[in-house]
Motif scaffolding. Sequence first.
Motif: not given
Length: 261
Positions: A82-109
């Motif tokens: 359970a400890r390993t699963v929680v650690l992996a889940a937290v790492t994944l959530v933080v990574g996804c959040f960080t990626y969502g904040q820094v990824k380049a947007s391809v939407a037209a202005p």
Amino acid sequence: MRQYLRHPFWQAVGLLLVAYIVVVFVIPILPGSAVVPKSVVLQYMATVLVGVLIWVSDDEARWTTFKEPLQDLVVQPRLRVARTVVLAAVTLVVGCFTYGQVKASVAAPPNLRSIHPAPPSQITFRGKAITLVGLDNPLRRTGDMAAHLAVGHRIYYQNCVPCHGDHLDGLGHFATGLNPLPANFQDNGTIAQLTESFVFWRIAKGGPGLPREGTPWNSAMPAWEEFLTEDEIWSVVLFLYDQTGWKPRTWEVGAEQGAAK
């Protein structure tokens, strides 16, 4: 089941879950309501979390009981998986959040941005309509030029120096805190390329008066028509050209569209 319902930790988890369901799913279906923005959901959940933490830590016995599942998760060998699963889940959530904040947007202005805005043909100054096309500085034809320059000098040093600087070079005391930087009037790409009516418009209307097709401008320039009279702004325009040595662009005589030469 009852032991979980009575445990402060699971009560706190339940409160957070109920709050999330209410904010995200219940509120939008109420009459007259709309979908709650993600930023507002985050603010509400942060408020609820703070309230829950205050509640569980208010009593020493409750706080000790609240921490037991967390301590067990960290130190108990039987909860290694359970400890390993929680650690992996937290790492994944933080990574996804960080990626969502820094990824380049391809939407037209939403709009095509105009870097050099075209002035309107007419503006309203304190309820008075002023046609900018073909307009020259009226103070150049009336009154004493030295007196006009003295007024412009006073107005500039009372209001404009903190941003545009003592040398009119855009390097005032506040300049480094602004983005974009204040205009450098000594540069031959600013007022040297403009008519005086254009400069009047920019001073009078400031950042809020810039056209929508150029957004986002993020200009900190205030609308000076709220603080200065028409003649005071024209005096400042005279002062800018006098101090920099530039000559304003003039209008072609008889030009149908008022084109500057």
